[in-house]
Design a protein around this motif. Sequence first.
Motif, mmCIF file in Angstrom:
data_model
loop_
_atom_site.group_PDB
_atom_site.id
_atom_site.type_symbol
_atom_site.label_atom_id
_atom_site.label_comp_id
_atom_site.label_asym_id
_atom_site.label_seq_id
_atom_site.Cartn_x
_atom_site.Cartn_y
_atom_site.Cartn_z
ATOM 1 N N ALA A 1 0.834 -1.203 0.000
ATOM 2 C CA ALA A 1 0.000 0.000 0.000
ATOM 3 C C ALA A 1 0.868 1.251 0.000
ATOM 4 O O ALA A 1 0.532 2.252 -0.643
ATOM 5 N N TYR A 2 1.994 1.197 0.736
ATOM 6 C CA TYR A 2 2.935 2.312 0.792
ATOM 7 C C TYR A 2 4.345 1.778 0.495
ATOM 8 O O TYR A 2 4.781 0.821 1.136
ATOM 9 N N PRO A 3 5.076 2.378 -0.445
ATOM 10 C CA PRO A 3 6.479 1.975 -0.634
ATOM 11 C C PRO A 3 7.266 2.161 0.659
ATOM 12 O O PRO A 3 6.984 3.073 1.445
ATOM 13 N N PHE B 1 -2.101 6.297 8.728
ATOM 14 C CA PHE B 1 -2.039 5.746 10.082
ATOM 15 C C PHE B 1 -0.594 5.394 10.434
ATOM 16 O O PHE B 1 0.178 4.932 9.604
ATOM 17 N N HIS B 2 -0.209 5.607 11.679
ATOM 18 C CA HIS B 2 1.076 5.179 12.232
ATOM 19 C C HIS B 2 2.272 5.773 11.475
ATOM 20 O O HIS B 2 3.323 5.138 11.381
ATOM 21 N N ASN B 3 2.146 6.993 10.957
ATOM 22 C CA ASN B 3 3.265 7.587 10.230
ATOM 23 C C ASN B 3 4.459 7.854 11.143
ATOM 24 O O ASN B 3 5.610 7.715 10.725
ATOM 25 N N ARG C 1 10.066 6.623 12.776
ATOM 26 C CA ARG C 1 10.979 6.162 13.820
ATOM 27 C C ARG C 1 11.738 4.918 13.343
ATOM 28 O O ARG C 1 12.943 4.779 13.586
ATOM 29 N N SER C 2 11.058 4.028 12.656
ATOM 30 C CA SER C 2 11.706 2.822 12.123
ATOM 31 C C SER C 2 12.746 3.181 11.061
ATOM 32 O O SER C 2 13.804 2.555 10.975
ATOM 33 N N ARG C 3 12.447 4.194 10.261
ATOM 34 C CA ARG C 3 13.409 4.625 9.245
ATOM 35 C C ARG C 3 14.668 5.179 9.899
ATOM 36 O O ARG C 3 15.788 4.905 9.443
ATOM 37 N N ARG C 4 14.501 5.963 10.935
ATOM 38 C CA ARG C 4 15.666 6.522 11.625
ATOM 39 C C ARG C 4 16.501 5.403 12.254
ATOM 40 O O ARG C 4 17.737 5.422 12.210
ATOM 41 N N LEU C 5 15.823 4.409 12.831
ATOM 42 C CA LEU C 5 16.525 3.284 13.427
ATOM 43 C C LEU C 5 17.324 2.522 12.376
ATOM 44 O O LEU C 5 18.485 2.146 12.599
ATOM 45 N N ALA C 6 16.719 2.289 11.213
ATOM 46 C CA ALA C 6 17.407 1.563 10.137
ATOM 47 C C ALA C 6 18.661 2.305 9.697
ATOM 48 O O ALA C 6 19.711 1.686 9.451
ATOM 49 N N LYS C 7 18.592 3.615 9.622
ATOM 50 C CA LYS C 7 19.760 4.401 9.209
ATOM 51 C C LYS C 7 20.866 4.336 10.259
ATOM 52 O O LYS C 7 22.053 4.297 9.925
ATOM 53 N N VAL C 8 20.490 4.319 11.537
ATOM 54 C CA VAL C 8 21.485 4.199 12.604
ATOM 55 C C VAL C 8 22.180 2.838 12.520
ATOM 56 O O VAL C 8 23.411 2.739 12.636
ATOM 57 N N ILE C 9 21.394 1.777 12.302
ATOM 58 C CA ILE C 9 21.977 0.430 12.178
ATOM 59 C C ILE C 9 22.918 0.368 10.982
ATOM 60 O O ILE C 9 24.020 -0.198 11.065
#
Length: 421
Positions: A313-315, A361-363, A368-376
């Motif tokens: 639904a969302y890339p 919803f839940h943007n 937050r998940s995107r920021r975490l992925a970049k930190v990892i």
Amino acid sequence: MTSAIALVDCNNFYVSCERVFNAKLIARPVVVLSNNDGCVIARSNEAKALGIKMGTPLFQTQHLVEEYDVAVYSSNYALYGDMSHRVMGALQEFTPEVEVYSIDEAFMRLDHDPASSLFSYGLRIKEKVRQWTGIPVSVGIAPTKTLAKIANHLAKKSSGVEGVLDLTGMSEQAEALERTPVGEVWGVGAAYAKLLRARGITTALKLRDADRLWVRKRMTVVGARIVEELRGISCLPMEQCPPQKKSITCSRSFGTSVESLGEMREAVATYMRRAAEKLRRQKLAAGVVTIFINTNRFSKEPQYSNAITYELAYPTDVTDELLEWAYKGLGQIFREGYRYKKAGVMLNHLVPSDQLTVRLFHNSDFERSRRLAKVIDAINARHGRDTVRYGMAQSNCGWKTKFNWRSSRYTTCLQEVLSIM
């Protein structure tokens, strides 16, 4: 100032990378193998002279390996990729117009004084790359990319040219094109080569002199461009910015067959993490996810293969979201009772990650998940792959690709840096 195009091609690149860090391999037959140490994908000139063919399974050449003491290496892509980057950096010392065509090839725009020798210029390029990286290269120089390809091919084969061939002169072009079979012209595939030979067009020179309208009718605009390029008219511009990828695939054959869902989940999770890392490095997000699994089609055992595709639904470029789809898809296509040889994931419908639509919803959770992925990604880039990763307990990982003869990652892993005692 006049302009020419050079094609710089690394000689036996994978083998040359191994020789840079192991001088004992010089003048010795050397082969490099594909994933899982299966087939020969690179050969030194000495190995070619023994009759070892590209794509031959290792077991079929074992008698030659033993008889002639052939050095055998597993693929070391971390090393080869870094050495390629260093070669391209050396080329950019000569011109900003460098088009990286493959891991071991690049086109260069050469602007030079007509009074100067392009042959000497090519020798300087060759010496610079050798001095900076230790990698030997061949240089073909011509007015167009297609002619530069032919020049480079002949530079490798011709004695007395020192690995550099200048085809900017018309008489030199005619001689080179006469020596080149039409099937070896860049862009002429097997089917077109057969068509051309049936009409008596057997060499690159005859293709250059052929009726352009006839060629266009039989080979579309692609064939017409080849004819123009052979005539010295440039139709293929330099591409310094590579086009955006249309898909990302991460797939491997297993070191040993996989039979349990747990092991298959480990493998698919690993491949999805790798694909997600590539996605973020290229600042892209995926709108379609595909998971596929295969048994060994060369085995007499029961066969099964399947794949499943989800349109999102969302890339997304977030690993944990992509993993959810991977697990869901695998659960639907996995079947017990088979010995699986390969699995993989594909990410399609790629879009720039800085243009993602705000979610209804839940943007905030997504961001937050995107920021975490970049930190990892940043931690792993600094301290090594999988220093931090998404949770999935790994077993003994028998499915992992075999690299029984892989050399050290001399330039990319601190623990494997070459030591001289």
